[in-house]
Design an enzyme around this catalytic site. Structure first.
Site, PDB file in Angstrom:
ATOM      1  CG  ASP A 185      -2.174   0.797   1.050  1.00 36.51           C
ATOM      2  OD1 ASP A 185      -2.077   2.014   0.838  1.00 36.51           O
ATOM      3  OD2 ASP A 185      -3.261   0.192   1.102  1.00 36.51           O
ATOM      4  CG  ASN A 186      -0.075   4.657  -2.579  1.00 41.85           C
ATOM      5  OD1 ASN A 186      -1.103   4.372  -1.981  1.00 41.85           O
ATOM      6  ND2 ASN A 186      -0.070   5.364  -3.695  1.00 41.85           N
ATOM      7  CG  LEU A 197      -9.094  -5.237  -2.513  1.00 44.10           C
ATOM      8  CD1 LEU A 197      -8.588  -6.614  -2.879  1.00 44.10           C
ATOM      9  CD2 LEU A 197      -9.511  -5.212  -1.048  1.00 44.10           C
ATOM     10  CB  SER A 254      -8.442   1.465  -6.936  1.00 47.36           C
ATOM     11  OG  SER A 254      -9.247   2.473  -7.525  1.00 47.36           O
ATOM     12  CD  GLN A 280      -1.358 -12.063 -25.561  1.00 50.03           C
ATOM     13  OE1 GLN A 280      -1.240 -11.279 -24.621  1.00 50.03           O
ATOM     14  NE2 GLN A 280      -0.720 -11.892 -26.692  1.00 50.03           N
ATOM     15  CB  ALA A 331     -11.183  -5.231  -5.715  1.00 52.20           C
ATOM     16  CB  THR A 360     -18.789  -3.050   1.102  1.00 57.07           C
ATOM     17  OG1 THR A 360     -19.168  -3.915   0.028  1.00 57.07           O
ATOM     18  CG2 THR A 360     -18.421  -3.904   2.299  1.00 57.07           C
ATOM     19  CG  ASP A 413       2.746   4.487  -6.629  1.00 57.82           C
ATOM     20  OD1 ASP A 413       1.837   3.746  -7.071  1.00 57.82           O
ATOM     21  OD2 ASP A 413       2.898   5.664  -6.985  1.00 57.82           O
ATOM     22  CE1 TYR A 470     -13.098   3.131  -7.924  1.00 56.44           C
ATOM     23  CE2 TYR A 470     -15.459   3.133  -8.361  1.00 56.44           C
ATOM     24  CZ  TYR A 470     -14.360   2.622  -7.698  1.00 56.44           C
ATOM     25  OH  TYR A 470     -14.531   1.576  -6.810  1.00 56.44           O
TER      26      TYR A 470
HETATM   27  P1  NAD Z   1      -9.791   2.458   0.401  1.00 54.55           P
HETATM   28  O1  NAD Z   1      -9.536   3.801  -0.195  1.00 54.55           O
HETATM   29  O2  NAD Z   1     -10.054   2.374   1.855  1.00 54.55           O
HETATM   30  O3  NAD Z   1      -8.613   1.460   0.050  1.00 54.55           O
HETATM   31  C1  NAD Z   1      -7.833   1.531  -1.126  1.00 54.55           C
HETATM   32  C2  NAD Z   1      -6.390   1.292  -0.739  1.00 54.55           C
HETATM   33  O4  NAD Z   1      -5.577   1.326  -1.927  1.00 54.55           O
HETATM   34  C3  NAD Z   1      -5.841   2.386   0.192  1.00 54.55           C
HETATM   35  O5  NAD Z   1      -5.208   1.786   1.302  1.00 54.55           O
HETATM   36  C4  NAD Z   1      -4.850   3.152  -0.684  1.00 54.55           C
HETATM   37  O6  NAD Z   1      -3.809   3.758   0.069  1.00 54.55           O
HETATM   38  C5  NAD Z   1      -4.390   2.053  -1.624  1.00 54.55           C
HETATM   39  N1  NAD Z   1      -3.826   2.569  -2.883  1.00 54.55           N
HETATM   40  C6  NAD Z   1      -4.381   3.462  -3.744  1.00 54.55           C
HETATM   41  N2  NAD Z   1      -3.555   3.707  -4.769  1.00 54.55           N
HETATM   42  C7  NAD Z   1      -2.447   2.938  -4.574  1.00 54.55           C
HETATM   43  C8  NAD Z   1      -1.228   2.745  -5.295  1.00 54.55           C
HETATM   44  N3  NAD Z   1      -0.970   3.404  -6.429  1.00 54.55           N
HETATM   45  N4  NAD Z   1      -0.304   1.879  -4.786  1.00 54.55           N
HETATM   46  C9  NAD Z   1      -0.544   1.201  -3.630  1.00 54.55           C
HETATM   47  N5  NAD Z   1      -1.667   1.354  -2.911  1.00 54.55           N
HETATM   48  C10 NAD Z   1      -2.619   2.206  -3.379  1.00 54.55           C
HETATM   49  O7  NAD Z   1     -11.024   1.846  -0.430  1.00 54.55           O
HETATM   50  P2  NAD Z   1     -11.874   0.507  -0.161  1.00 54.55           P
HETATM   51  O8  NAD Z   1     -13.271   0.915   0.062  1.00 54.55           O
HETATM   52  O9  NAD Z   1     -11.191  -0.370   0.809  1.00 54.55           O
HETATM   53  O10 NAD Z   1     -11.804  -0.159  -1.623  1.00 54.55           O
HETATM   54  C11 NAD Z   1     -10.889  -1.212  -1.919  1.00 54.55           C
HETATM   55  C12 NAD Z   1     -11.142  -1.722  -3.327  1.00 54.55           C
HETATM   56  O11 NAD Z   1     -12.484  -2.215  -3.444  1.00 54.55           O
HETATM   57  C13 NAD Z   1     -10.985  -0.640  -4.407  1.00 54.55           C
HETATM   58  O12 NAD Z   1     -10.353  -1.219  -5.535  1.00 54.55           O
HETATM   59  C14 NAD Z   1     -12.418  -0.265  -4.737  1.00 54.55           C
HETATM   60  O13 NAD Z   1     -12.530   0.194  -6.060  1.00 54.55           O
HETATM   61  C15 NAD Z   1     -13.143  -1.576  -4.519  1.00 54.55           C
HETATM   62  N6  NAD Z   1     -14.573  -1.331  -4.187  1.00 54.55           N
HETATM   63  C16 NAD Z   1     -14.944  -0.921  -2.938  1.00 54.55           C
HETATM   64  C17 NAD Z   1     -16.288  -0.690  -2.667  1.00 54.55           C
HETATM   65  C18 NAD Z   1     -16.771  -0.286  -1.296  1.00 54.55           C
HETATM   66  O14 NAD Z   1     -17.982  -0.166  -1.100  1.00 54.55           O
HETATM   67  N7  NAD Z   1     -15.911  -0.074  -0.325  1.00 54.55           N
HETATM   68  C19 NAD Z   1     -17.250  -0.855  -3.678  1.00 54.55           C
HETATM   69  C20 NAD Z   1     -16.810  -1.233  -4.951  1.00 54.55           C
HETATM   70  C21 NAD Z   1     -15.473  -1.496  -5.200  1.00 54.55           C
END
Ligand code: NAD
Length: 312
Positions: A32-33, A73, A75, A162, A114, A175, A56, A145
């Site tokens: 995680d970054n 995950l 993003s 592929q 995810a 969630t 990153d 997004y």
């Molecule tokens: P969140 O923002 O709490 O967690 C995302 C994590 O990704 C963070 O810890 C962030 O620091 C890390 N991150 C972002 N860019 C990065 C990079 N370049 N390198 C390394 N780490 C990086 O969000 P969340 O709610 O926990 O969501 C997690 C995943 O689930 C995401 O991909 C999101 O799209 C997907 N998602 C979540 C929900 C929801 O309801 N929470 C719904 C649909 C999809």
């Protein structure tokens, strides 16, 4: 003991996933970054079976340790975050997903992307089955997004078809649970924070738009079942119990026993009017369905906030 890499592991869902995998006896590497995640989310996980890599994912990553699963995950996920970080969101969906898939390929690991219900965009089919291709505005503010996730899905299928990578795609619907950031702009943490501060709950539009809220423990159970299955095509994971935003605000008021009132504010651009997963595939393929009701989930979330005032 299998080893899982969890990208975005210090975020809301990622930290719950790391915790569940450790409880299953796995080794977990959390990458995680900390862009939207935090060390506080993973502090309690420190052990020999857990490693944190502050990286990153958009920059090339090599890992010496053998991996069995890659849960991707990383993003920004909340509108407040991806509107603030539009280019980073596109980059982690593209370069970041390439890097995560590359690791899965090198290690012959099972890969889980995810993805999100936002790939469906404006839901002209309701509830949304996985066969609905969606109706997304690519140039609206939320396009960064939605299109990043659609690209990530295309990339995942290309690596599968592929390159022979063993991939899975989960489309996650809204969630909630402990460790959501109180100011991340999503409805439940916002309403909870406002209710606990005895402030008015701000409902967008007239509150008739619907969402389906899944409690985090149910979601994580579904993610792991999918990762451990042999399925390659997308699977919706979410709670089909659809509520209006007004009903949600009223339930939060009841659960928190607050004296707060409800006020109405302008709807954000491209905010979907309805959202409900069709979970037939999850039921059939994984034997999965949610077990925790909205009210029960809100009570558990409240209890976890009370246990950690720093995150309330
Ligand atoms: P969140 O923002 O709490 O967690 C995302 C994590 O990704 C963070 O810890 C962030 O620091 C890390 N991150 C972002 N860019 C990065 C990079 N370049 N390198 C390394 N780490 C990086 O969000 P969340 O709610 O926990 O969501 C997690 C995943 O689930 C995401 O991909 C999101 O799209 C997907 N998602 C979540 C929900 C929801 O309801 N929470 C719904 C649909 C999809």
């Amino acid at each position: 003991m299998p080893t899982s890499l969890v990208t975005g592991g210090a975020g809301f869902l990622g930290s719950h996933l790391c915790e569940a995998l450790l409880e299953k006896g796995q080794r977990v590497i959390c990458l995680d970054n900390l862009e939207t995640g935090s060390l506080a989310n993973i502090e309690h996980l420190r052990s020999e079976a857990f490693a944190f890599l502050p990286r990153d994912l958009t920059v090339h990553v090599d890992l010496a340790e053998q991996l069995d699963f890659v849960y991707h995950l990383a993003s920004p996920a909340s509108p407040i975050d991806y509107l603030r970080l539009p280019l980073q969101t596109l980059k982690v969906g593209s370069h970041g997903t390439h890097n995560a898939l590359g690791l899965a390929k090198v290690h012959r690991a099972r890969f889980l992307l995810a993805s999100t219900s936002e790939v469906y965009g404006d839901p002209q089919v309701h509830p949304q089955p996985e066969t609905y291709w969606g109706h997304v505005n690519p140039i609206g503010p939320r396009g960064v997004y939605d299109e990043a996730k659609r690209y990530a899905e295309a990339l995942t299928m290309a690596y599968h078809r592929q390159q022979g990578v063993d991939t899975a795609i989960v489309r996650i619907f809204n969630t909630f649970g402990g460790r959501m950031r109180p100011h991340d702009g999503r409805a439940i943490p916002t309403f909870m924070r406002q209710a606990l501060e005895q402030k008015s709950l701000t409902v967008f539009g007239d509150g008739s738009q619907t969402r389906s809220f899944c409690y985090v423990d149910d979601l994580i159970r579904g993610l792991i079942l999918l990762a451990e299955s042999g399925e390659h095509m997308p699977v919706n994971i979410g709670n089909p119990d659809e509520k209006t935003l007004l009903e949600l605000a009223e339930t939060v008021i009841a659960v928190t026993a607050t004296s707060s009132q409800i006020v109405f504010e302008a709807l954000p651009v491209d905010d979907p009017q309805v959202r409900q997963p069709d979970i037939t595939r999850a039921r059939q393929l994984l034997g999965w369905e949610p077990e925790v009701s909205l009210e029960d989930g809100l009570r558990r979330t409240l209890a976890s906030l009370a246990g950690d005032p720093a995150r309330a």
